[in-house]
Motif scaffolding. Structure first.
Motif, mmCIF file in Angstrom:
data_model
loop_
_atom_site.group_PDB
_atom_site.id
_atom_site.type_symbol
_atom_site.label_atom_id
_atom_site.label_comp_id
_atom_site.label_asym_id
_atom_site.label_seq_id
_atom_site.Cartn_x
_atom_site.Cartn_y
_atom_site.Cartn_z
ATOM 1 N N GLY A 76 69.922 43.835 78.657
ATOM 2 C CA GLY A 76 69.965 45.002 77.778
ATOM 3 C C GLY A 76 69.009 44.801 76.628
ATOM 4 O O GLY A 76 68.995 43.729 76.002
ATOM 5 N N PHE A 77 68.194 45.820 76.336
ATOM 6 C CA PHE A 77 67.184 45.665 75.289
ATOM 7 C C PHE A 77 67.839 45.303 73.957
ATOM 8 O O PHE A 77 67.308 44.522 73.171
ATOM 9 N N GLY A 78 69.024 45.854 73.701
ATOM 10 C CA GLY A 78 69.717 45.565 72.456
ATOM 11 C C GLY A 78 70.075 44.112 72.279
ATOM 12 O O GLY A 78 70.285 43.643 71.142
ATOM 13 N N SER A 79 70.165 43.349 73.383
ATOM 14 C CA SER A 79 70.482 41.927 73.278
ATOM 15 C C SER A 79 69.377 41.165 72.558
ATOM 16 O O SER A 79 69.604 40.057 72.054
ATOM 17 N N LEU A 80 68.181 41.754 72.488
ATOM 18 C CA LEU A 80 67.048 41.102 71.831
ATOM 19 C C LEU A 80 67.020 41.354 70.329
ATOM 20 O O LEU A 80 66.150 40.810 69.629
ATOM 21 N N ASP A 81 67.940 42.146 69.813
ATOM 22 C CA ASP A 81 67.891 42.522 68.396
ATOM 23 C C ASP A 81 67.814 41.316 67.454
ATOM 24 O O ASP A 81 67.032 41.345 66.490
ATOM 25 N N PRO A 82 68.598 40.242 67.670
ATOM 26 C CA PRO A 82 68.474 39.102 66.751
ATOM 27 C C PRO A 82 67.065 38.528 66.707
ATOM 28 O O PRO A 82 66.559 38.182 65.633
ATOM 29 N N LEU A 83 66.423 38.421 67.864
ATOM 30 C CA LEU A 83 65.058 37.914 67.918
ATOM 31 C C LEU A 83 64.087 38.892 67.269
ATOM 32 O O LEU A 83 63.223 38.494 66.474
ATOM 33 N N LEU A 84 64.205 40.167 67.597
ATOM 34 C CA LEU A 84 63.294 41.164 67.037
ATOM 35 C C LEU A 84 63.429 41.254 65.522
ATOM 36 O O LEU A 84 62.430 41.423 64.806
ATOM 37 N N ASP A 85 64.651 41.120 65.030
ATOM 38 C CA ASP A 85 64.871 41.195 63.587
ATOM 39 C C ASP A 85 64.249 40.006 62.858
ATOM 40 O O ASP A 85 63.581 40.174 61.825
ATOM 41 N N VAL A 86 64.447 38.803 63.391
ATOM 42 C CA VAL A 86 63.867 37.616 62.761
ATOM 43 C C VAL A 86 62.344 37.672 62.834
ATOM 44 O O VAL A 86 61.643 37.364 61.857
ATOM 45 N N ALA A 87 61.806 38.063 63.981
ATOM 46 C CA ALA A 87 60.355 38.149 64.130
ATOM 47 C C ALA A 87 59.755 39.147 63.143
ATOM 48 O O ALA A 87 58.701 38.884 62.543
ATOM 49 N N ALA A 88 60.402 40.284 62.961
ATOM 50 C CA ALA A 88 59.898 41.276 62.010
ATOM 51 C C ALA A 88 59.907 40.718 60.593
ATOM 52 O O ALA A 88 58.979 40.959 59.808
ATOM 53 N N ARG A 89 60.927 39.958 60.275
ATOM 54 C CA ARG A 89 61.049 39.410 58.922
ATOM 55 C C ARG A 89 60.018 38.314 58.651
ATOM 56 O O ARG A 89 59.550 38.163 57.515
ATOM 57 N N THR A 90 59.628 37.567 59.686
ATOM 58 C CA THR A 90 58.716 36.442 59.496
ATOM 59 C C THR A 90 57.277 36.755 59.886
ATOM 60 O O THR A 90 56.422 35.868 59.848
ATOM 61 N N GLY A 91 57.009 37.996 60.273
ATOM 62 C CA GLY A 91 55.643 38.372 60.618
ATOM 63 C C GLY A 91 55.204 37.918 61.994
ATOM 64 O O GLY A 91 53.996 37.772 62.246
ATOM 65 N N ARG A 92 56.167 37.697 62.883
ATOM 66 C CA ARG A 92 55.829 37.253 64.230
ATOM 67 C C ARG A 92 55.987 38.390 65.237
ATOM 68 O O ARG A 92 56.516 39.455 64.922
ATOM 69 N N GLY A 93 55.520 38.152 66.452
ATOM 70 C CA GLY A 93 55.580 39.170 67.500
ATOM 71 C C GLY A 93 56.492 38.755 68.628
ATOM 72 O O GLY A 93 56.827 37.574 68.793
ATOM 73 N N VAL A 94 56.897 39.743 69.427
ATOM 74 C CA VAL A 94 57.696 39.510 70.622
ATOM 75 C C VAL A 94 57.099 40.327 71.760
ATOM 76 O O VAL A 94 56.897 41.540 71.609
ATOM 77 N N PHE A 95 56.796 39.674 72.871
ATOM 78 C CA PHE A 95 56.331 40.356 74.074
ATOM 79 C C PHE A 95 57.508 40.443 75.044
ATOM 80 O O PHE A 95 58.007 39.416 75.513
ATOM 81 N N VAL A 96 57.934 41.654 75.344
ATOM 82 C CA VAL A 96 59.113 41.890 76.159
ATOM 83 C C VAL A 96 58.704 42.182 77.598
ATOM 84 O O VAL A 96 57.831 43.029 77.846
ATOM 85 N N LEU A 97 59.321 41.505 78.555
ATOM 86 C CA LEU A 97 59.017 41.750 79.962
ATOM 87 C C LEU A 97 59.312 43.205 80.318
ATOM 88 O O LEU A 97 60.372 43.730 79.990
#
Length: 307
Positions: A150-171
C-alpha cells in the motif's frame, strides 16, 4: 577546486539539520542538466568481481566500488549502489556500502541507495531513519522503495525524506515478467495498480510543482524495457512531476532510443540507469570513465532530442 566542481558539490552536499534542506528533485535536475541523465549502477556481483580479478569478499567489494565512484563522478548525474550485493558480505559489506555513500558525497555525485525497502508502521519508520535520516551512514541522496504493501505504508519514509531533503524512487512498472501480475492488476474502479502508484506520487509532488521546482523528490522506477505498458495502463508519467529511474539500459536489452518510446512526453524526467555495460569496462578507471561518458551522451541524445 574549480567553480564547476564547487557548484556540483553544493548541489550534492546534505545540509545541516539547522539549515533548510535543498530538495533532492532540485539537486537531481541540476545534476542531470550538468552531466546528462545517466545513473551508473554499482552492482559488484561475484561474476564482475571475478572479471576484474578481485576476490569475492569485503576487500574486493571495496576496491571495486571505490574505483567506480572515482571513475564516474563528474561524468554522470548519479550513482546507484545495489544494497543486496553489499549485504551478502554481512556487516563488512554493509560497512563498504556506507563508505560508498561517503565517497559519493565527497566526490560531489548524487547517490541513490537501491534497497527497495517496504514495510509497515514502526518497521518502515526504522527503514526511514536508516536510509533517509540525517546522520545515518546508509542515507545517500535517495533510496528505492516498494509500495506493494500500500502506498500509504511508505508515509514514514516519504515524510523523513521530505524533511531531510532526500528523494524516494517508488517501484511502479518493473521489467521482470512476474511484476505484471501485481503492477498491471486493476482495482474495482478499473485503475491499474501502477497508475495508482503514479497518482499517489504526483500528489506527493504537488507542492514542488506549485513552487515551480523542476522535479519533485518522489520518483518512480519504470523499467526501460516495459514497452507500451505505461500507455496501455493509463499511467500518467508526465503528471508525476518527479524523476523516473529507468533501469534496463545496455546489458538488459534497452538501448537509449527505447527510452523515448517508453516514456514519451515524460522523457525529460528520465534518469537512465546502466550497470553492466559500464562496469564491464573495468577495472581500468579511465575505461570506466570513457564508458560512462559514452552512455551519458547517448542517453541525453535519445531523451532530449528524440522527435
Amino acid at each position: 577546486m574549480t567553480q564547476q566542481s564547487h557548484q556540483t558539490q553544493q548541489l550534492t552536499e546534505q545540509p545541516t539539520q539547522q539549515s533548510t534542506p535543498q530538495p533532492f528533485g532540485v539537486r537531481l535536475a541540476a545534476a542531470m542538466d550538468a552531466h546528462g541523465p545517466l545513473c551508473v549502477g554499482i552492482d559488484p556481483s561475484p561474476a564482475l568481481l571475478a572479471a576484474w580479478g578481485l576476490s569475492d569478499d569485503a576487500s574486493g567489494l571495496e576496491r571495486f566500488s571505490r574505483a567506480v565512484v572515482e571513475a564516474v563522478a563528474g561524468s554522470c548525474a548519479a550513482i546507484k549502489p545495489q544494497a543486496a550485493f553489499f549485504e551478502r558480505h554481512g556487516s563488512r559489506g554493509v560497512a563498504v556500502l556506507e563508505q560508498v555513500v561517503a565517497d559519493a558525497r565527497a566526490a560531489g555525485v548524487l547517490c541513490v541507495v537501491d534497497a527497495k525497502r517496504g514495510d509497515i508502521g514502526s518497521t518502515m519508520a526504522a527503514y526511514a531513519d536508516a536510509f533517509a535520516g540525517d546522520g545515518s551512514p546508509l542515507a545517500g541522496d535517495a533510496v528505492t522503495a516498494s509500495p506493494f504493501l500500500g502506498f500509504g505504508s511508505l508515509d514514514p519514509l516519504l515524510d523523513v525524506a521530505a524533511r531531510t531533503g532526500r528523494g524516494v524512487f517508488v517501484l511502479a512498472l518493473t521489467s521482470n515478467p512476474e511484476g505484471a501480475a501485481v503492477q498491471h492488476a486493476r482495482g474495482q474502479d478499473g485503475e491499474a495498480v501502477a497508475a495508482a502508484v503514479a497518482r499517489a506520487a504526483a500528489q506527493r509532488n504537488a507542492a514542488a510543482q506549485a513552487a515551480g521546482e523542476p522535479l519533485g523528490s518522489v520518483g518512480l522506477v519504470v523499467g526501460a524495457t516495459t514497452g507500451d505498458a505505461a500507455s496501455r495502463l493509463a499511467v500518467d508519467l508526465a503528471a508525476v512531476h518527479g524523476p523516473l529511474l529507468a533501469p534496463g539500459i545496455g546489458a538488459q536489452g534497452a538501448g537509449p532510443a527505447d527510452l523515448a518510446r517508453v516514456f514519451g512526453p515524460a522523457r525529460s524526467a528520465v534518469l537512465a540507469s546502466s550497470s553492466r555495460e559500464i562496469l564491464s569496462a573495468g577495472p581500468s578507471v579511465r575505461a570506466l570513465q570513457e564508458a560512462a561518458v559514452r552512455s551519458a551522451v547517448a542517453c541525453r541524445n535519445a531523451l532530449r532530442h528524440h522527435p
